[in-house]
Write an enzyme that holds these catalytic residues in place. Structure first.
Site, short mmCIF file in Angstrom:
data_model
loop_
_atom_site.label_atom_id
_atom_site.label_comp_id
_atom_site.label_asym_id
_atom_site.label_seq_id
_atom_site.Cartn_x
_atom_site.Cartn_y
_atom_site.Cartn_z
N SER A 19 0.84 -1.20 0.00
CA SER A 19 0.00 0.00 0.00
C SER A 19 0.87 1.24 0.00
O SER A 19 2.03 1.22 0.42
CB SER A 19 -0.89 0.02 1.24
OG SER A 19 -0.10 0.19 2.41
N ASP A 20 0.28 2.34 -0.46
CA ASP A 20 0.91 3.63 -0.19
C ASP A 20 0.71 3.93 1.29
O ASP A 20 -0.15 3.35 1.95
CB ASP A 20 0.30 4.71 -1.08
CG ASP A 20 1.28 5.86 -1.32
OD1 ASP A 20 2.22 6.04 -0.53
OD2 ASP A 20 1.09 6.58 -2.32
N TRP A 21 1.50 4.86 1.78
CA TRP A 21 1.52 5.16 3.21
C TRP A 21 0.25 5.93 3.59
O TRP A 21 0.13 7.12 3.34
CB TRP A 21 2.77 5.97 3.55
CG TRP A 21 4.01 5.18 3.78
CD1 TRP A 21 4.87 5.32 4.85
CD2 TRP A 21 4.58 4.12 2.98
NE1 TRP A 21 5.92 4.43 4.75
CE2 TRP A 21 5.77 3.68 3.61
CE3 TRP A 21 4.20 3.50 1.80
CZ2 TRP A 21 6.57 2.66 3.10
CZ3 TRP A 21 5.01 2.49 1.27
CH2 TRP A 21 6.17 2.08 1.92
#
Length: 747
Positions: free
Chosen positions: A278-280
């Site tokens: 995932s992106d942060w």
């Protein structure tokens, strides 16, 4: 005991007992490099406890300023993007993650890492030179390895659907073929260092305004033939170990829990074997995310909840997430680690870095990516015996601008310009200490060089009026989470350039920007050089192009519009003052992105996609096409008809006569040719078959329609230097990877 605490204990053990991997006297056949990555991942997975499996799918932030910092991860590298603890008893190392595609970035810190920065991704794309993209990727990958990282969060390949996007500078422009090839080679270069490269942001993360809330609406076929095609080409050419899902929603579901994006397109249709991180801050659920294709929650402190910690453990126990799904999540991570050499080639921090050699790679990239947009009356190159030079604006006496956000690479010695705003996220604003004024002085040692800040346009104009040569710098800083309000240069720089150019008709404008800008002063200026964000040795690169030590050969990877009214969305969707609002972005242009949209609407841009001038001239001849064994081959000759050596980017566009495409024509191939004066060279291109086809959604096949197609050889999308012929193509059906299907296969 909570899973979070278990994770923390595991991290502490891994850090305190580094020799534990060799202490356990158990056979480790998965450490045999003679075995295939899949076999090794399967063997290692069988030996794992449930706790160890859960450990692999949950990532920590490596810095100290996360919004939900709950555990101090001592084992993480300081100011880094992320950390996933390893399993020492099985000989499996931790994952140390760093941003990004321009070099080894540091998160905000009092003592950030100081590393070599490539020019912006747009600058690299503007080289149209895949070999340079590979070389730059290999260089930053080597610095990542020497810094102790084995995962690099690169490269970015979101198409430029809107020139105001604050992260356009990280990406590779508007065309899926150019973007896919250039970023694919950069990824390949990064992973040549036995690292995992992460392609991002999957998908349709095409603006920063409301990026956590917006719903990108687009048809499946349109997505597959534009943004997703660029991603697919990167995966096919670069074979990244990981893909990062984006913040935004896509046709309803969030990208990181979007079954169509992750399970169907990426893993099933494209056959991607690596893992999805995932992106942060992009995770919004446990069960939906896991079951719909997310394999690892990254930078979990940025999410509202540790979704892949205790909640995932409970979901597996209850069967809401099948045990087989958790095993597959871990298998994919292990597969990437074995496949890319992360296990067999452990990283160690504090490795040696040849900054001089790496700076030269960055400079070469910057030089070849600079685009000469205008050059009236052969104003450039400047004569080295010029007597007086006025240099105005852009902090050109100190350094060159870089883009902001998570991709920020900090220069050795720190920023050359202090005190600029924003000082905090997505800042600080950083200038690499490669001062154009200093480098100009080296190439014109006999000249009197006077610098003016440009704070007073009238004073700057007076200086310009008395100079033999005038160079005025225009800058536009953008960064992550920060779309441009419009395409004008900020802080009244347009008025400054207008005043200076009005005072001296020989004015040269150098632009350090993150993407296209408007140029109301264009007619008054003699020459315009698009320098982008030029990286570690950008000042030197600018001077060498201005004085002709380097003949500019960059070509635009994106259309420069003449006005915002020409864009599919003249007003940017969302409200920067209310980023929490839910809204939809209708990508009604579908796959007609950039020059395709301009062709479709018959707009005349300020500068077309592919545009770029040289200090010499080129001519084309002998254009011919042959369709043989299911492949279109195109031949032609390029000649340097000028007086100096130079590099030409011969661009091949294809336009159907009767078939219906998303736009009148597509880029189908190119070649960059380096020629001496009077030299010519025969070039052969093999056209990517999917550039000739239309995607059939229900059957998931590409179909080339039988009929006539126009082949257009030109120096830009507007047809400069055009040579064209007609070819006949037979009907053909291809799979999603562009491979011909057997004639007996019915779809």
């Amino acid at each position: 005991m909570s899973t979070l605490i278990k994770h923390a204990l595991a991290v502490a053990i891994a850090a305190a007992l580094p020799l534990l991997a060799g202490a356990a006297d158990i056979p480790k056949p998965w450490l045999d490099p003679a075995l295939g990555a899949g076999q090794r991942a399967t063997l290692a997975l069988k030996e794992m406890t449930q706790e160890e499996k859960l450990q692999w799918v949950y990532g920590y932030f490596g810095a100290d300023f996360a919004p939900r910092k709950t555990i101090k991860i001592a084992a993480a590298l300081p100011s880094s993007a992320g950390y996933i603890p390893g399993v020492p008893r099985l000989g499996l190392p931790a994952l140390f993650e760093t941003d990004a595609g321009l070099g080894v970035a540091s998160q905000a810190s009092a003592n950030p890492r100081e590393r070599t920065s490539l020019p912006s991704g747009l600058a690299t794309a503007a080289t149209w030179n895949p070999a340079l993209a590979y070389q730059g990727g290999a260089m930053i990958g080597l610095e990542a390895r020497a810094s102790g990282f084995n995962v690099m969060l690169a490269g970015g390949v979101n198409l430029m659907r809107d020139p105001r996007n604050g992260r356009n500078f990280e990406y590779a422009g508007e065309d899926p073929l150019l973007s896919g090839v250039m970023v694919g080679q950069a990824v390949k270069g990064i992973q040549s260092n036995h690292l995992i490269s992460t392609v991002k942001h999957y998908a349709l993360n095409n603006q920063e305004t409301g990026r956590n809330e917006l719903d990108a609406r687009i048809g499946n076929v349109a997505a597959r033939t534009s943004d997703l095609l660029a991603m697919q080409l990167v995966i096919e050419q670069g074979d990244p170990g990981s893909v990062m899902c984006a913040y935004n929603r896509v046709n309803g579901p969030y990208a990181c829990e979007n079954a169509w994006l992750l399970n169907e397109v990426l893993k099933q249709d494209w056959g991607f074997k690596g893992y999805v991180m995932s992106d942060w801050g992009a995770v919004h659920s446990t069960v939906a995310s896991a079951n719909n294709g997310l394999d690892q929650q990254s930078g979990s402190e940025f999410d509202k909840s540790p979704y892949f910690a205790g909640a995932l453990e409970e979901a597996v126990k209850t069967g809401a997430v099948p045990q087989a799904r958790l095993d597959n999540m871990v298998y994919r991570i292990l597969f990437a680690m074995f496949d890319k050499g992360v296990v067999d080639h452990p990283v160690k921090p504090d490795g040696a870095i040849d900054f001089a050699a790496h700076g030269l790679i960055s400079r070469t990239d910057a030089e070849e990516g600079m685009v000469l947009l205008k050059n009236a009356n052969q104003t450039l190159p400047l004569r080295k015996d010029v007597k007086t030079i006025a240099v105005i604006g852009g902090h050109a006496d100190k350094g060159v601008l870089s883009g902001g956000g998570s991709s920020q690479v900090y220069p050795i010695g720190g920023s050359a310009v202090k005190g600029l705003l924003p000082a905090t996220w997505p800042g600080p604003v950083v200038y690499h200490p490669s001062a154009p004024v200093t480098e100009i002085g080296k190439l014109a040692p006999g000249a009197k060089i006077v610098f003016d800040s440009g704070a007073d346009p009238a004073k700057a104009a007076q200086l310009a009026a008395t100079a033999d040569a005038v160079i005025v710098f225009g800058t536009h800083w953008i960064g992550e989470a920060n779309d441009a309000a419009d395409l004008s240069l900020p802080d009244k720089q347009d008025a400054l350039i207008d005043a200076v150019a009005s005072a001296n008709p020989r004015t040269v404008v150098v632009l350090e920007t993150g993407g296209p800008v408007l140029m109301p002063w264009l007619d008054k200026s003699a020459a315009v050089l698009q320098a982008w964000y030029p990286g570690t040795r950008g000042g030197e690169a600018i001077a060498r192009v201005l004085f002709g030590d380097v003949n500019p050969s960059g070509h635009l990877p994106a259309t420069f519009p003449a006005s915002l009214a020409q864009l599919p969305r003249p007003v940017l969707d969302g409200d920067p003052a209310k980023p929490q609002m839910q809204f939809k972005v209708d990508y009604h242009e579908g796959a007609a992105v950039g020059y395709k949209w301009f062709d479709l609407k018959k707009h005349t841009p300020l500068f077309p996609f592919g545009h770029g001038l040289s200090y010499t001239q080129f001519a084309y001849s002998g254009l011919a096409g042959e369709y043989k064994n299911g492949q279109l081959h195109v031949r032609f000759k390029v000649a340097n008809t000028g007086k100096v050596a130079g590099k030409d980017v011969a661009q091949l566009y294809v336009a159907p006569v009767s078939a219906r495409w998303e736009a009148p024509k597509r880029l189908a191939g190119w070649d960059k040719v380096d020629l001496q004066p009077g030299e010519s060279r025969d070039v052969t291109l093999s056209v990517e078959p999917r550039m000739l086809a239309v995607l059939d959604g229900p059957s998931k096949t590409w179909r080339i329609a039988r009929g006539k197609y126009k082949l257009i050889l030109a120096q830009d999308a507007a047809g400069t230097g055009e040579s064209s012929i007609m070819v006949d193509l037979p009907a053909r059906t291809l799979d999603l990877h562009g491979k011909a299907l057997p004639s007996n296969v019915k779809r």
